[in-house]
Design a protein around this motif. Structure first.
Motif, PDB file in Angstrom:
ATOM      1  N   MET A   1       0.995  -1.181  -0.074  1.00 57.99           N
ATOM      2  CA  MET A   1      -0.069  -0.171  -0.012  1.00 57.99           C
ATOM      3  C   MET A   1       0.931   1.331   0.110  1.00 57.99           C
ATOM      4  SD  MET A   1      -3.148   1.410   0.094  1.00 57.99           S
ATOM      5  CE  MET A   1      -3.253   3.164   0.162  1.00 57.99           C
ATOM      6  N   ASN A   2       0.759   1.991  -0.961  1.00 53.92           N
ATOM      7  CA  ASN A   2       1.486   3.429  -0.945  1.00 53.92           C
ATOM      8  C   ASN A   2       0.597   4.336  -0.093  1.00 53.92           C
ATOM      9  OD1 ASN A   2       2.536   5.888  -1.697  1.00 53.92           O
ATOM     10  ND2 ASN A   2       2.450   5.471  -3.787  1.00 53.92           N
TER      11      ASN A   2
ATOM     12  N   LEU B   1      -7.780  11.893  12.051  1.00 52.64           N
ATOM     13  CA  LEU B   1      -8.015  12.576  10.679  1.00 52.64           C
ATOM     14  C   LEU B   1      -7.325  12.218   9.292  1.00 52.64           C
ATOM     15  CD1 LEU B   1      -9.599  15.129   9.270  1.00 52.64           C
ATOM     16  CD2 LEU B   1      -7.676  16.379   9.743  1.00 52.64           C
ATOM     17  N   LEU B   2      -7.993  11.435   8.559  1.00 51.92           N
ATOM     18  CA  LEU B   2      -7.493  10.898   7.426  1.00 51.92           C
ATOM     19  C   LEU B   2      -7.717  11.646   6.168  1.00 51.92           C
ATOM     20  CD1 LEU B   2      -6.797   8.678   9.320  1.00 51.92           C
ATOM     21  CD2 LEU B   2      -7.528   7.022   7.515  1.00 51.92           C
ATOM     22  N   ILE B   3      -6.750  12.276   5.335  1.00 50.45           N
ATOM     23  CA  ILE B   3      -7.196  12.583   3.870  1.00 50.45           C
ATOM     24  C   ILE B   3      -6.507  11.888   2.962  1.00 50.45           C
ATOM     25  CG2 ILE B   3      -6.786  14.875   2.874  1.00 50.45           C
ATOM     26  CD1 ILE B   3      -5.968  16.401   5.429  1.00 50.45           C
ATOM     27  N   ILE B   4      -7.419  11.265   2.319  1.00 52.44           N
ATOM     28  CA  ILE B   4      -7.288  10.099   1.294  1.00 52.44           C
ATOM     29  C   ILE B   4      -7.490  10.535  -0.081  1.00 52.44           C
ATOM     30  CG2 ILE B   4      -8.414   7.800   0.704  1.00 52.44           C
ATOM     31  CD1 ILE B   4      -9.320   8.329   3.775  1.00 52.44           C
ATOM     32  N   ASP B   5      -6.391  10.093  -0.786  1.00 51.07           N
ATOM     33  CA  ASP B   5      -6.516  10.252  -2.175  1.00 51.07           C
ATOM     34  C   ASP B   5      -7.598   9.564  -2.846  1.00 51.07           C
ATOM     35  OD1 ASP B   5      -5.953  10.524  -4.989  1.00 51.07           O
ATOM     36  OD2 ASP B   5      -3.975  11.111  -4.833  1.00 51.07           O
ATOM     37  N   ASN B   6      -8.846  10.174  -3.138  1.00 55.17           N
ATOM     38  CA  ASN B   6      -9.914   9.157  -3.742  1.00 55.17           C
ATOM     39  C   ASN B   6      -9.475   8.732  -5.095  1.00 55.17           C
ATOM     40  OD1 ASN B   6     -12.588   8.374  -3.408  1.00 55.17           O
ATOM     41  ND2 ASN B   6     -13.166  10.034  -4.766  1.00 55.17           N
ATOM     42  N   LYS B   7      -8.647   9.259  -5.871  1.00 54.55           N
ATOM     43  CA  LYS B   7      -8.646   8.788  -7.150  1.00 54.55           C
ATOM     44  C   LYS B   7      -7.079   7.826  -7.450  1.00 54.55           C
ATOM     45  CE  LYS B   7     -10.442  12.937  -9.495  1.00 54.55           C
ATOM     46  NZ  LYS B   7     -10.498  13.775 -10.503  1.00 54.55           N
ATOM     47  N   LYS B   8      -6.602   7.395  -6.318  1.00 51.91           N
ATOM     48  CA  LYS B   8      -5.504   6.611  -6.292  1.00 51.91           C
ATOM     49  C   LYS B   8      -5.683   5.585  -5.317  1.00 51.91           C
ATOM     50  CE  LYS B   8      -2.648   9.246  -8.880  1.00 51.91           C
ATOM     51  NZ  LYS B   8      -1.958   8.494 -10.041  1.00 51.91           N
ATOM     52  N   THR B   9      -6.753   5.518  -4.557  1.00 50.91           N
ATOM     53  CA  THR B   9      -7.055   4.437  -3.437  1.00 50.91           C
ATOM     54  C   THR B   9      -8.617   3.930  -3.734  1.00 50.91           C
ATOM     55  OG1 THR B   9      -7.580   5.919  -1.794  1.00 50.91           O
ATOM     56  CG2 THR B   9      -5.281   5.212  -2.089  1.00 50.91           C
ATOM     57  N   ILE B  10      -9.030   2.653  -3.202  1.00 55.05           N
ATOM     58  CA  ILE B  10     -10.133   2.537  -2.891  1.00 55.05           C
ATOM     59  C   ILE B  10     -10.301   1.895  -1.360  1.00 55.05           C
ATOM     60  CG2 ILE B  10     -10.895   1.734  -5.091  1.00 55.05           C
ATOM     61  CD1 ILE B  10     -10.206  -1.222  -4.501  1.00 55.05           C
ATOM     62  N   HIS B  11     -11.524   2.219  -0.831  1.00 52.75           N
ATOM     63  CA  HIS B  11     -11.248   1.670   0.390  1.00 52.75           C
ATOM     64  C   HIS B  11     -12.691   0.960   0.773  1.00 52.75           C
ATOM     65  CE1 HIS B  11     -13.753   5.475  -0.121  1.00 52.75           C
ATOM     66  NE2 HIS B  11     -14.538   5.049   1.266  1.00 52.75           N
ATOM     67  N   ALA B  12     -12.644   0.032   1.807  1.00 57.85           N
ATOM     68  CA  ALA B  12     -13.643  -0.728   2.407  1.00 57.85           C
ATOM     69  C   ALA B  12     -13.952  -0.699   3.900  1.00 57.85           C
ATOM     70  CB  ALA B  12     -13.502  -2.026   1.791  1.00 57.85           C
TER      71      ALA B  12
ATOM     72  N   THR C   1     -12.244  -1.463  11.287  1.00 53.76           N
ATOM     73  CA  THR C   1     -11.038  -0.898  10.657  1.00 53.76           C
ATOM     74  C   THR C   1     -11.830  -0.378   9.023  1.00 53.76           C
ATOM     75  OG1 THR C   1     -10.272  -3.015   9.624  1.00 53.76           O
ATOM     76  CG2 THR C   1      -9.334  -2.092  11.628  1.00 53.76           C
ATOM     77  N   THR C   2     -10.914   0.568   8.792  1.00 58.42           N
ATOM     78  CA  THR C   2     -11.209   0.949   7.474  1.00 58.42           C
ATOM     79  C   THR C   2      -9.743   0.456   6.734  1.00 58.42           C
ATOM     80  OG1 THR C   2     -12.515   3.051   8.006  1.00 58.42           O
ATOM     81  CG2 THR C   2     -11.592   2.940   5.724  1.00 58.42           C
ATOM     82  N   LYS C   3     -10.173  -0.270   5.368  1.00 58.00           N
ATOM     83  CA  LYS C   3      -9.036  -1.003   4.648  1.00 58.00           C
ATOM     84  C   LYS C   3      -9.002  -0.167   3.436  1.00 58.00           C
ATOM     85  CE  LYS C   3     -11.605  -4.823   4.736  1.00 58.00           C
ATOM     86  NZ  LYS C   3     -11.911  -6.071   4.479  1.00 58.00           N
ATOM     87  N   PHE C   4      -7.597  -0.107   3.086  1.00 56.43           N
ATOM     88  CA  PHE C   4      -7.369   0.569   1.721  1.00 56.43           C
ATOM     89  C   PHE C   4      -6.447  -0.274   0.912  1.00 56.43           C
ATOM     90  CE2 PHE C   4      -8.268   3.596   5.243  1.00 56.43           C
ATOM     91  CZ  PHE C   4      -8.987   4.674   4.555  1.00 56.43           C
TER      92      PHE C   4
ATOM     93  N   HIS D   1      -6.719   0.500   8.748  1.00 54.49           N
ATOM     94  CA  HIS D   1      -6.421   1.811   9.541  1.00 54.49           C
ATOM     95  C   HIS D   1      -7.445   1.304  10.893  1.00 54.49           C
ATOM     96  CE1 HIS D   1      -5.343   5.622  11.335  1.00 54.49           C
ATOM     97  NE2 HIS D   1      -6.810   5.811  11.673  1.00 54.49           N
ATOM     98  N   LYS D   2      -6.879   1.201  11.972  1.00 53.93           N
ATOM     99  CA  LYS D   2      -7.477   1.156  13.298  1.00 53.93           C
ATOM    100  C   LYS D   2      -7.876   2.366  13.907  1.00 53.93           C
ATOM    101  CE  LYS D   2      -7.777  -1.463  17.544  1.00 53.93           C
ATOM    102  NZ  LYS D   2      -7.247  -2.429  18.555  1.00 53.93           N
ATOM    103  N   TRP D   3      -9.269   2.883  14.013  1.00 58.74           N
ATOM    104  CA  TRP D   3      -9.546   3.975  14.323  1.00 58.74           C
ATOM    105  C   TRP D   3      -9.301   4.418  15.795  1.00 58.74           C
ATOM    106  CZ3 TRP D   3     -10.285   7.783  10.878  1.00 58.74           C
ATOM    107  CH2 TRP D   3     -10.633   7.358   9.408  1.00 58.74           C
ATOM    108  N   GLU D   4      -8.877   5.661  16.108  1.00 54.44           N
ATOM    109  CA  GLU D   4      -8.698   6.195  17.654  1.00 54.44           C
ATOM    110  C   GLU D   4      -9.376   7.602  17.495  1.00 54.44           C
ATOM    111  OE1 GLU D   4      -4.662   6.235  18.956  1.00 54.44           O
ATOM    112  OE2 GLU D   4      -4.600   4.224  18.682  1.00 54.44           O
TER     113      GLU D   4
END
Length: 205
Positions: free
Chosen positions: A1-2, A175-186, A88-91, A168-171
């Protein structure tokens, strides 16, 4: 994962979010008024949302606003409460998909119908823009229109068999800022009805 495609900030206060994300671009007014809204398992704002379709279950891998002609550049997620289910949120990054064993024809010659009320359009899942690849994918609004698209959708449904995601295990205060065109998440599964999980979501255009 980048992880260059995910900027992780810890111990952030609610009133700091807009200042931090402003360097990435302009926040969209999601419903015409608000720049953020809270999302929780089992609670939904629209019958077209993943929350409505999957309720308390896990979410499939997707990019946000795949039904826009030009999807959001960044997804902003802030943790108000990680919830009792410890989801978690997975990327997975686009680079990992491009470097997988999937055939090039499936990657680049797939065609989908993007459904959006009365303004549907066609697109590939992966396209090239300014010498860089970008991606949009959400099977809930994208209908495969050729065999390569069908094979790509099958690959996406089983993607964790070939690509290990970053989880990502949330606490509180993350605050996550995610490149929406370079990643997918679940969203991962929980055995608990964790409606106490609250993430604040925003989009940068």
């Amino acid at each position: 994962m980048n992880q260059n495609h995910i900027k992780i900030n810890k111990c952030i206060q609610l009133d700091q979010i807009e200042c931090i994300v402003s360097e990435f671009g302009e926040l969209a007014n999601i419903d015409g008024i608000n720049k953020f809204h809270d999302i929780s398992p089992g609670r939904y704002r629209s019958k077209n949302s993943l929350s409505f379709r999957y309720e308390l279950g896990s979410f499939p891998y997707h990019s946000d606003t795949a039904y826009w002609q030009d999807p959001a550049k960044y997804l902003v997620l802030y943790c108000k409460n990680p919830g009792s289910g410890n989801r978690t949120t997975k990327f997975i990054s686009l680079e990992d998909i491009l470097n997988s064993q999937i055939k090039e024809s499936i990657l680049f010659e797939n065609y989908f119908l993007i459904r959006k009320n009365f303004s549907s359009f066609y697109s590939r899942a992966i396209t090239k823009l300014n010498n860089s690849f970008i991606m949009r994918y959400d099977i809930e609004c994208m209908t495969p229109m050729n065999r390569n698209a069908e094979d790509f959708a099958l690959f996406m449904s089983e993607i964790e068999k070939s690509i290990k995601p970053y989880e990502h295990k949330w606490e509180p205060g993350d605050l996550l800022i995610i490149d929406n065109k370079k990643t997918i998440h679940a969203r991962s599964f929980s055995h608990l009805e964790d409606t106490d999980r609250i993430l604040r979501r925003g989009l940068i255009i």
